[in-house]
Design a protein around this motif. Sequence first.
Motif, short mmCIF file in Angstrom:
data_model
loop_
_atom_site.label_atom_id
_atom_site.label_comp_id
_atom_site.label_asym_id
_atom_site.label_seq_id
_atom_site.Cartn_x
_atom_site.Cartn_y
_atom_site.Cartn_z
N PRO A 41 0.80 -1.23 0.00
CA PRO A 41 0.00 0.00 0.00
C PRO A 41 0.83 1.27 0.00
O PRO A 41 0.44 2.28 -0.59
CB PRO A 41 -0.84 -0.12 1.28
CG PRO A 41 -0.99 -1.59 1.47
CD PRO A 41 0.31 -2.19 1.01
N THR A 42 2.01 1.24 0.64
CA THR A 42 2.83 2.46 0.70
C THR A 42 3.38 2.85 -0.66
O THR A 42 3.83 3.99 -0.85
CB THR A 42 3.99 2.26 1.69
OG1 THR A 42 4.79 1.14 1.26
CG2 THR A 42 3.46 2.01 3.09
N GLU A 43 3.38 1.90 -1.60
CA GLU A 43 3.94 2.17 -2.92
C GLU A 43 2.86 2.42 -3.96
O GLU A 43 3.16 2.53 -5.15
CB GLU A 43 4.82 0.99 -3.36
CG GLU A 43 6.01 0.76 -2.43
CD GLU A 43 6.77 -0.51 -2.77
OE1 GLU A 43 6.41 -1.16 -3.78
OE2 GLU A 43 7.72 -0.85 -2.04
N MET A 44 1.62 2.50 -3.53
CA MET A 44 0.50 2.66 -4.46
C MET A 44 0.27 4.13 -4.80
O MET A 44 0.56 5.03 -4.00
CB MET A 44 -0.78 2.09 -3.85
CG MET A 44 -0.81 0.59 -3.73
SD MET A 44 -2.39 0.04 -3.01
CE MET A 44 -2.15 -1.74 -3.08
N PRO A 45 -0.33 4.37 -5.97
CA PRO A 45 -0.77 5.73 -6.30
C PRO A 45 -1.82 6.21 -5.30
O PRO A 45 -2.46 5.41 -4.60
CB PRO A 45 -1.37 5.59 -7.70
CG PRO A 45 -0.79 4.34 -8.25
CD PRO A 45 -0.57 3.44 -7.08
N GLU A 46 -2.03 7.52 -5.26
CA GLU A 46 -2.98 8.08 -4.31
C GLU A 46 -4.39 7.53 -4.49
O GLU A 46 -5.12 7.32 -3.51
CB GLU A 46 -3.02 9.61 -4.45
CG GLU A 46 -1.86 10.31 -3.77
CD GLU A 46 -2.08 11.81 -3.71
OE1 GLU A 46 -3.24 12.27 -3.88
OE2 GLU A 46 -1.09 12.53 -3.47
N LEU A 47 -4.81 7.32 -5.73
CA LEU A 47 -6.17 6.85 -5.98
C LEU A 47 -6.39 5.49 -5.30
O LEU A 47 -7.44 5.26 -4.68
CB LEU A 47 -6.43 6.75 -7.49
CG LEU A 47 -7.82 6.23 -7.90
CD1 LEU A 47 -8.92 7.10 -7.32
CD2 LEU A 47 -7.92 6.17 -9.43
N GLU A 48 -5.41 4.61 -5.40
CA GLU A 48 -5.53 3.29 -4.76
C GLU A 48 -5.52 3.43 -3.25
O GLU A 48 -6.26 2.73 -2.53
CB GLU A 48 -4.40 2.37 -5.22
CG GLU A 48 -4.66 1.63 -6.53
CD GLU A 48 -4.83 2.55 -7.72
OE1 GLU A 48 -5.66 2.24 -8.60
OE2 GLU A 48 -4.13 3.59 -7.78
N ARG A 49 -4.67 4.35 -2.76
CA ARG A 49 -4.62 4.54 -1.31
C ARG A 49 -5.92 5.16 -0.79
O ARG A 49 -6.33 4.89 0.34
CB ARG A 49 -3.42 5.41 -0.93
CG ARG A 49 -2.12 4.63 -1.02
CD ARG A 49 -0.95 5.36 -0.37
NE ARG A 49 -0.42 6.42 -1.22
CZ ARG A 49 -0.35 7.69 -0.88
NH1 ARG A 49 -0.80 8.08 0.32
NH2 ARG A 49 0.14 8.59 -1.70
N TRP A 50 -6.59 5.93 -1.63
CA TRP A 50 -7.91 6.46 -1.26
C TRP A 50 -8.93 5.31 -1.14
O TRP A 50 -9.74 5.29 -0.20
CB TRP A 50 -8.39 7.48 -2.30
CG TRP A 50 -9.80 7.92 -2.05
CD1 TRP A 50 -10.23 8.87 -1.17
CD2 TRP A 50 -10.98 7.39 -2.67
NE1 TRP A 50 -11.60 8.96 -1.20
CE2 TRP A 50 -12.09 8.06 -2.12
CE3 TRP A 50 -11.21 6.41 -3.64
CZ2 TRP A 50 -13.40 7.80 -2.51
CZ3 TRP A 50 -12.52 6.13 -4.02
CH2 TRP A 50 -13.59 6.84 -3.46
N SER B 273 -1.39 17.77 -8.69
CA SER B 273 -0.56 16.71 -8.12
C SER B 273 -0.99 15.31 -8.56
O SER B 273 -0.35 14.32 -8.20
CB SER B 273 -0.58 16.80 -6.59
OG SER B 273 -1.85 16.37 -6.08
N VAL B 274 -2.09 15.23 -9.28
CA VAL B 274 -2.62 13.93 -9.75
C VAL B 274 -2.84 14.01 -11.26
O VAL B 274 -2.95 15.11 -11.82
CB VAL B 274 -3.95 13.58 -9.04
CG1 VAL B 274 -3.73 13.42 -7.55
CG2 VAL B 274 -5.02 14.63 -9.32
N PRO B 275 -2.89 12.86 -11.92
CA PRO B 275 -3.19 12.87 -13.38
C PRO B 275 -4.68 13.17 -13.59
O PRO B 275 -5.48 12.26 -13.83
CB PRO B 275 -2.81 11.46 -13.82
CG PRO B 275 -2.95 10.62 -12.60
CD PRO B 275 -2.61 11.51 -11.43
N PHE B 276 -5.05 14.44 -13.50
CA PHE B 276 -6.47 14.82 -13.48
C PHE B 276 -7.18 14.44 -14.78
O PHE B 276 -8.37 14.16 -14.77
CB PHE B 276 -6.60 16.32 -13.20
CG PHE B 276 -7.99 16.74 -12.82
CD1 PHE B 276 -8.69 16.08 -11.81
CD2 PHE B 276 -8.62 17.80 -13.47
CE1 PHE B 276 -9.99 16.46 -11.45
CE2 PHE B 276 -9.91 18.18 -13.12
CZ PHE B 276 -10.60 17.52 -12.11
#
Length: 970
Positions: A724-733, A899-902
Amino acid sequence: MSSDQTNETTAPDYRGTVFLPKTDFPMRAGLPMREPDWLARWEKIGVYDRLREKAAKETRPSFVLHDGPPYANGHLHIGHALNKILKDFITRSQQMMGRDARYVPGWDCHGLPIEWKIEEQYRAKGLDKDEVDVVAFRRECRAFAESWVDIQREEFKRLGVYGNWADPYLTMNYHAEAVIADEFMKFLMNGTLYQGSKPVMWSPVEKTALAEAEVEYHDHTSHTIWVRFKPKVGLEGASVVIWTTTPWTIPQNRAVAFNPGIAYGLYRVDTLGEKSTATEGEMLLLADALAQSVMDQAKVESFSRVRDVESTEFEGVILSHPYAGVEGAQGEWDYDVPLLPGDHVTDEAGTGFVHTAPSHGDDDYQMGLKFGLPMTYNVEPDGSYRKDLPLFGGEAIIEADGKDGPASVSNIKQLAWAGALLAKGKIKHSYPHSWRSKAPLIYRNTPQWFAAIDHTLNDGMGEYGDTIRKRALTSIEELVTFTPEKGKNRLHSMIENRPDWVLSRQRAWGVPLTCFVKKGAKPTDEGFLLRNAEANARIKAAFETEGADVWYQDGFKAKVLDGLVNPDDYEQVFDVLDVWFDSGSTHAFVLRDRADGTEDGIADVYLEGTDQHRGWFHSSLLQACTTKGRAPYRNVVTHGFTLDEKGMKMSKSLGNTIVPEEVIKQYGADILRLWVAQTDFTEDQRIGPEILKGVADSYRRLRNTLRFMLGNLDGFTEAERVDPTEMPELERWVLHRLAQLDVEVRKGYDAFDFQGVFQQLFNFCTVDLSAFYFDIRKDALYCDAEDSDRRRAARTVLDLLFHRLTTWLAPILVFTMEDVWLSRFPGDDASVHLQDIPETPASWADDALAAKWDGIRRARRVVTAALEVQRTAKVIGASLEAAPVVHVEDADVLGALKSVPFEDLCITSDIALTADPAPQEAFRLPEVAGIAVVFEKAEGEKCERCWKILPDVGSHAHPGTCKRCDAALD
């Protein structure tokens, strides 16, 4: 030839290079056809038994829902389905949350409902039950109950309910009958049992007393009369007027009651209207508040109030019975009728004076006890007057077919002839009826056996009180949690105000009152009841080996009493116990005695309908407080009743019944289970064709979410897993949402809030996943390189989602979640129902990240809404044709979006983010301030593999691809 045509002709077909979802999980559920196979499979692999073995090895904490027993006498109705499915939700959810959740189904096999069915069969054949040997009759009742237990067991199992179906509890099993008798004999030994003569709800049609829980109320039209009682002593020249809706009780009158707090007056009748039964100049005593209504009923045109009458003037007044001195009465009613004070008298209806027949009403009975009024025994078990009663002998109050007999009309005529009838009429009111025969009931004075709930107990179990009532009230207040909370007050008020418990029934099918009374002794005499521990032990032992039928065998009394007392000195009691005593005792032979019971004989949950506050919850509480000293449950959960779509009560005559079997044939049991999960079971629930269509639609949407997961998890291995620490923000959300939901789901299941659990999961699946996360990540899952970090992270999240959603939903959608699980993890012994809900790390929760993504999603809504306008106008066909400009006023929000691929989140080929002021024509959503969108078309060519429109398409080694797809193909 155009460039487009050239591209279509020369570009390779990349469809085989895209990782499209792959699953055998069918789009169409086919539940009605497929569910029986899963049931057979669960039975074959022994899911319930394997869970018990697993629990024993892991020493899990115990959790027991004790099953309230349905009657074994007919096919299941929708209320049965609601009840058993709710119980299954509880048992399964508790099991999957790490407990040893045992469920022993049971049946109520004794009592009037089953006996009545056998009597109906007898009547159809022209046979008289009373002429049949009682043991033979009881055997027919037993066989009838056995046949329905088998039928209902299969119907309950078809609902997907699991439990110890191979070894249920039956109140007619020999051990159960022995324990019921033993529990009754504890009442005998501790002094709470007594024989009394008092009015009880009586069914003339069924010839037995009924418990309050066996009574239902329907509209009934009754005769109503206003009757003059002439003074014998005091109140010279004036008549006391009473009003009653039960003219048949007049022969049993023993007093008239008044209330010292009511204002009374002396009234003179002046002029009469047509057909008035009043007399000009007569003087009537009436409550002031009711005088006008009485005169109206008596068709009096004018009257005068002569003076106030103080209640002190009623002291010592003696009245004559209306039938005193009447020809043919043979002196039957030539006794004094005292005028007595009573707090139950009101001036809300009637006359302010109440006719009192102690043998036929509870208030009347209490007056009788207080003032020493004699009881009458004029009414026979069949609801007719005793044969030798003058004037009315043998006349029926209620006929055998449940219709009104001639008794009331005969009394009205006799009162008129005697000059006592002031007025008459009819009234439609709510009236008690038997829930079995549907016939009207009467209050009738009979010798019955009672449990004295205020008797002081010296049994060493006084922690919560020294009487049954005190223990029950303390249990309610201190030991039991109620769902919904209002059930607490309801049960408390019932216990607080209830009279002594009537234990006896004058029937044949049940556990007999295993006691003996001394011949010639009165109930108040010392030694009237035989209290002998050895006799009790012999009875229990005989019941264990031969069942309760042994009580009716010739010579049993002598066998039990031999060597203890002279059998000839005692009479054997042949009444049977109130069936609520049977079911109230189940805690003893199920929770206490069975290996799959509980260590302390107390259940974690009792769950039934709201009517059981006066039924099973009530009787179990009274019974256990007598023999255990406290309530037999820690939680009481109640559900409402099932109504049709219009909120009407279901009935065959209205044609609005919903039969579980028919719903299952059309939709499958999981749809019925989903209906239960979507309702607020604590209130009345509605069900019907349109509601079920809506449930089926919700099911389809949920199924599509699960199918997407399965398709995109094809071939997933542990080697792919991303921390989980290496996941993109969307996955961590998404993981944050899982951490939130895990807490809420467990809390909801523990609070029996199945509607809340399902609603949260459904919204998560349809809104957070299908409409957001899946929609966004389809591109990465389909088109990223097989080993790309983003695709691996997405597949890892899908795996984590899979394990949680299947187990979170398994208690509700038992068949569908099994289908989902086996589609991914096939195996001869595999089952989702052998799994626990996986632990979800609290570290996944990230409130700061969630707050950031809440802002991102709000901005995304503005973009998708702007694109929808262009799609509707047919400017674009798909969102990938767009490259909008998004104007953002707030610097923090702008920073978050950058900060994200919008563009990926909005599913556009490109996007521009700017802090520049938005032009007037920019698209805005009123509810999302500070975000405006200007539509622009994407520039470049369409990638033949991912369909994004990008400037670099066509400049890579693989024809017609973008940079990402070109790399993926390598």
